[in-house]
Write a protein that holds these residues in place. Structure first.
Motif, short mmCIF file in Angstrom:
data_model
loop_
_atom_site.label_atom_id
_atom_site.label_comp_id
_atom_site.label_asym_id
_atom_site.label_seq_id
_atom_site.Cartn_x
_atom_site.Cartn_y
_atom_site.Cartn_z
N ILE A 46 -65.07 12.13 5.37
CA ILE A 46 -66.28 12.56 4.67
C ILE A 46 -65.95 13.89 4.01
O ILE A 46 -65.27 14.73 4.61
CB ILE A 46 -67.48 12.65 5.64
CG1 ILE A 46 -68.76 13.08 4.91
CG2 ILE A 46 -67.20 13.57 6.81
CD1 ILE A 46 -70.02 12.91 5.77
N GLY A 47 -66.38 14.07 2.77
CA GLY A 47 -66.06 15.31 2.08
C GLY A 47 -66.38 15.21 0.60
O GLY A 47 -67.06 14.26 0.16
N PRO A 48 -65.88 16.16 -0.20
CA PRO A 48 -66.10 16.10 -1.64
C PRO A 48 -65.54 14.80 -2.21
O PRO A 48 -64.45 14.36 -1.81
CB PRO A 48 -65.32 17.32 -2.15
CG PRO A 48 -65.23 18.24 -0.97
CD PRO A 48 -65.15 17.35 0.23
N ALA A 49 -66.25 14.20 -3.15
CA ALA A 49 -65.85 12.91 -3.72
C ALA A 49 -64.43 12.97 -4.27
O ALA A 49 -63.65 12.01 -4.13
CB ALA A 49 -66.84 12.49 -4.80
N ALA A 50 -64.06 14.10 -4.89
CA ALA A 50 -62.73 14.22 -5.50
C ALA A 50 -61.64 14.12 -4.44
O ALA A 50 -60.54 13.63 -4.72
CB ALA A 50 -62.63 15.54 -6.25
N GLU A 51 -61.93 14.59 -3.22
CA GLU A 51 -60.92 14.54 -2.15
C GLU A 51 -60.84 13.17 -1.49
O GLU A 51 -59.77 12.72 -1.08
CB GLU A 51 -61.25 15.59 -1.07
CG GLU A 51 -60.94 17.00 -1.50
CD GLU A 51 -61.33 18.02 -0.42
OE1 GLU A 51 -61.44 17.63 0.77
OE2 GLU A 51 -61.53 19.19 -0.79
N ILE A 52 -61.98 12.51 -1.36
CA ILE A 52 -62.01 11.22 -0.65
C ILE A 52 -61.40 10.11 -1.52
O ILE A 52 -60.78 9.18 -1.02
CB ILE A 52 -63.46 10.85 -0.25
CG1 ILE A 52 -64.07 11.94 0.65
CG2 ILE A 52 -63.52 9.48 0.43
CD1 ILE A 52 -63.40 12.14 1.98
N GLY A 53 -61.61 10.21 -2.84
CA GLY A 53 -61.06 9.20 -3.73
C GLY A 53 -61.85 7.90 -3.68
O GLY A 53 -62.98 7.86 -3.20
N ARG A 54 -61.22 6.82 -4.17
CA ARG A 54 -61.94 5.55 -4.28
C ARG A 54 -61.08 4.38 -3.78
O ARG A 54 -61.31 3.22 -4.16
CB ARG A 54 -62.34 5.30 -5.74
CG ARG A 54 -63.20 6.39 -6.33
CD ARG A 54 -63.46 6.17 -7.82
NE ARG A 54 -64.39 5.09 -8.06
CZ ARG A 54 -65.69 5.26 -8.34
NH1 ARG A 54 -66.21 6.46 -8.39
NH2 ARG A 54 -66.45 4.21 -8.57
N ASP A 55 -60.10 4.65 -2.93
CA ASP A 55 -59.20 3.59 -2.48
C ASP A 55 -59.82 2.85 -1.30
O ASP A 55 -59.63 3.20 -0.14
CB ASP A 55 -57.84 4.19 -2.08
CG ASP A 55 -56.85 3.09 -1.68
OD1 ASP A 55 -57.05 1.93 -2.12
OD2 ASP A 55 -55.91 3.40 -0.93
N ALA A 56 -60.60 1.81 -1.61
CA ALA A 56 -61.27 1.04 -0.56
C ALA A 56 -61.48 -0.38 -1.04
O ALA A 56 -61.48 -0.65 -2.25
CB ALA A 56 -62.62 1.68 -0.23
N ALA A 57 -61.68 -1.28 -0.09
CA ALA A 57 -61.95 -2.67 -0.44
C ALA A 57 -63.24 -2.77 -1.25
O ALA A 57 -63.37 -3.61 -2.14
CB ALA A 57 -62.04 -3.52 0.83
N GLU A 58 -64.22 -1.90 -0.92
CA GLU A 58 -65.48 -1.88 -1.66
C GLU A 58 -65.86 -0.44 -1.93
O GLU A 58 -65.80 0.41 -1.04
CB GLU A 58 -66.60 -2.56 -0.84
CG GLU A 58 -67.92 -2.63 -1.60
CD GLU A 58 -69.08 -3.22 -0.77
OE1 GLU A 58 -68.90 -3.41 0.45
OE2 GLU A 58 -70.14 -3.45 -1.35
N VAL A 59 -66.23 -0.14 -3.16
CA VAL A 59 -66.69 1.21 -3.51
C VAL A 59 -68.12 1.11 -4.01
O VAL A 59 -68.42 0.29 -4.89
CB VAL A 59 -65.78 1.85 -4.59
CG1 VAL A 59 -66.33 3.21 -5.00
CG2 VAL A 59 -64.34 2.00 -4.06
N ILE A 60 -69.00 1.92 -3.43
CA ILE A 60 -70.39 1.95 -3.88
C ILE A 60 -70.62 3.31 -4.53
O ILE A 60 -70.46 4.35 -3.88
CB ILE A 60 -71.37 1.76 -2.70
CG1 ILE A 60 -71.19 0.37 -2.09
CG2 ILE A 60 -72.81 1.98 -3.16
CD1 ILE A 60 -71.97 0.15 -0.80
#
Ligand SMILES: [Zn+2]
Length: 445
Positions: A46-60
């Protein structure tokens, strides 16, 4: 980007990004442009969006919606939703006699499951991911919760008279043990022992109920000190007030949740603080049944854990934790004429981390922190009443309505999507409830 030589973290199952995150962690941190990653049902990052990124099976992409922990309702009778609006304009004691008459006429295992599904669906759609529920045939409520994909704390009911289910105390103990056998150790069900109250369960049976809870490391929940008449009744019978009576019987500790606690003297508040017992504050029910206004600021000052409940829809007419939350935050300011009587953060804590702590589950739910179950809700910030939005906690406590809850996740599973339940089709439940309504109306005629 991770260092090329470092092993890549396993891909997330789900990332919710572009969210205004209210964590409800110990410091109540807020992450303005945040993201949260879920893996195996738990919060992986959990954290700033820029740090977490979007590498996931599903992104909401939350589109700026508020992401916060699922709400915890610590007192409910979901099955009583069948009787919504049936018994009106009476104080607690005659009201309860009429309620029991209707319940006896209508409730079977099947109709209890129907009512529990109706009530729990209302809760889940409004963002409640965990509820403590006291009702007849509690295994039916547990199964209904499991069908919907939410958590519930419930279990064996204790009441001295035969009740809706027409069983003896020995049968009740056996039923409570059966409940433990079916649900103990589950992530979604928190087994609880639930004697109705000190005026409906005698001292020996209360002590036996608490002993059974202790044997299983279970929660213990009862109604307590709801009305002036109840306090007078218990003082008359036992020469002690309700809280002193429960303390005398050894029923009060950190595993105990007491619903209402409207009428307490200073020493009773001190007893709750000393024993660690939790209060479930039910302001909607207390106002509608004319029970009174609980001394919540005094309890908070004394260090008592205060949480919030809806009570059943038969007393409050709906199961709206947002209304209960707003009353918990405003009612006591008016009653004491102190604008700081219940702070915004204290009110928010009552329906999140304090509720989880009351259920012995703060290590798993109640805040958005790495390692906890991904029980979380997205609140739409698009409506007119959300503009402008300066402080999300203020918005949650004082402006948010149940209809603003857009998506609900339990262990990372999306159980409400755009305001619609994903696990069951509620249409069939509503049709059956409406078909039963004439019989329900006739039950108290
Ligand atoms: Zn209740």
């Amino acid at each position: 980007m991770p260092d090329a030589a470092a092993p890549a973290a396993p891909r997330a199952d789900l990332i919710v990004t572009n969210a205004l995150i209210v964590t409800a962690d110990a410091g109540f941190s807020v992450i303005p442009d945040g993201a949260l990653a879920v893996r195996d049902g738990r919060i992986a990052a959990i954290g700033p969006a820029a740090e977490i990124g979007r590498d996931a099976a599903e992104v909401i992409d939350a589109g700026g919606a508020i992401l916060m922990p699922g709400i915890v309702n610590t007192h409910c009778h979901a099955g009583d939703s069948l009787f919504r609006g049936l018994v009106e304009d009476l104080p607690l004691e005659p009201w309860l006699q009429t309620v029991w008459k209707a319940e006896k006429a209508i409730l079977t295992r099947e109709t209890t499951r129907l009512g529990a599904t109706l009530g729990l669906a209302e809760l889940l759609l409004s963002g409640v991911t965990t509820a403590m529920d006291m009702f007849w045939f509690p295994e039916e409520t547990a199964r209904a919760a499991r069908d919907l994909g939410m958590r519930v704390a419930t279990g064996g009911i204790f009441i001295d008279f035969p009740g809706v289910d027409f069983v003896t105390m020995d049968d009740r103990i056996a039923a409570a043990k059966d409940f433990f056998a079916e649900f103990e150790g589950a992530d979604d069900i928190l087994p609880t022992i639930m004697p109705h109250g000190t005026y409906t369960v005698g001292p020996d049976n209360l002590a036996a109920a608490k002993a059974l809870a202790e044997d299983h490391g279970a929660l213990f929940c009862t109604h307590a000190a709801e009305t002036v008449a109840e306090q007078a009744d218990i003082a008359n019978r036992y020469g002690r007030s309700v809280i002193r009576h429960l303390d005398h019987l050894g029923c009060l500790d950190e595993r105990t949740v007491l619903a209402h606690c409207v009428w307490l003297d200073d020493e009773e508040i001190a007893i709750l603080a000393r024993t660690g017992a939790t209060v479930s504050h039910n302001p909607v029910s207390n106002l509608k049944l004319a029970s009174g206004i609980a001394r919540v600021p005094d309890m908070l000052d004394a260090g008592v854990r205060v949480t919030v409940g809806t009570d059943g829809a038969i007393s409050g007419n709906d199961l709206d934790m947002w209304m209960a939350l707003r009353l918990a935050a405003t009612l006591h300011r008016g009653a004491t004429r102190r604008a700081d009587a219940v702070s915004t953060q204290a009110a928010l804590a009552m329906v999140t981390r304090e509720g989880a702590a009351a259920l012995g589950a703060l290590d798993r739910i109640g805040s958005l922190e790495v390692g906890k179950f991904a029980d979380m809700i997205l609140i739409d910030t698009g409506p007119v009443h959300a503009a402008p939005l300066f402080d999300p906690m203020t918005h949650i406590v004082f402006s948010t309505a149940k209809s603003d809850v857009r998506d609900v996740f339990v262990s990372g599973r999306r159980v409400v999507r755009d305001g619609v339940l994903t696990a069951i089709d509620i249409g069939g439940t509503l049709a059956r409830v409406r078909a039963l309504a004439p019989a329900i109306a006739a039950s108290i005629a």
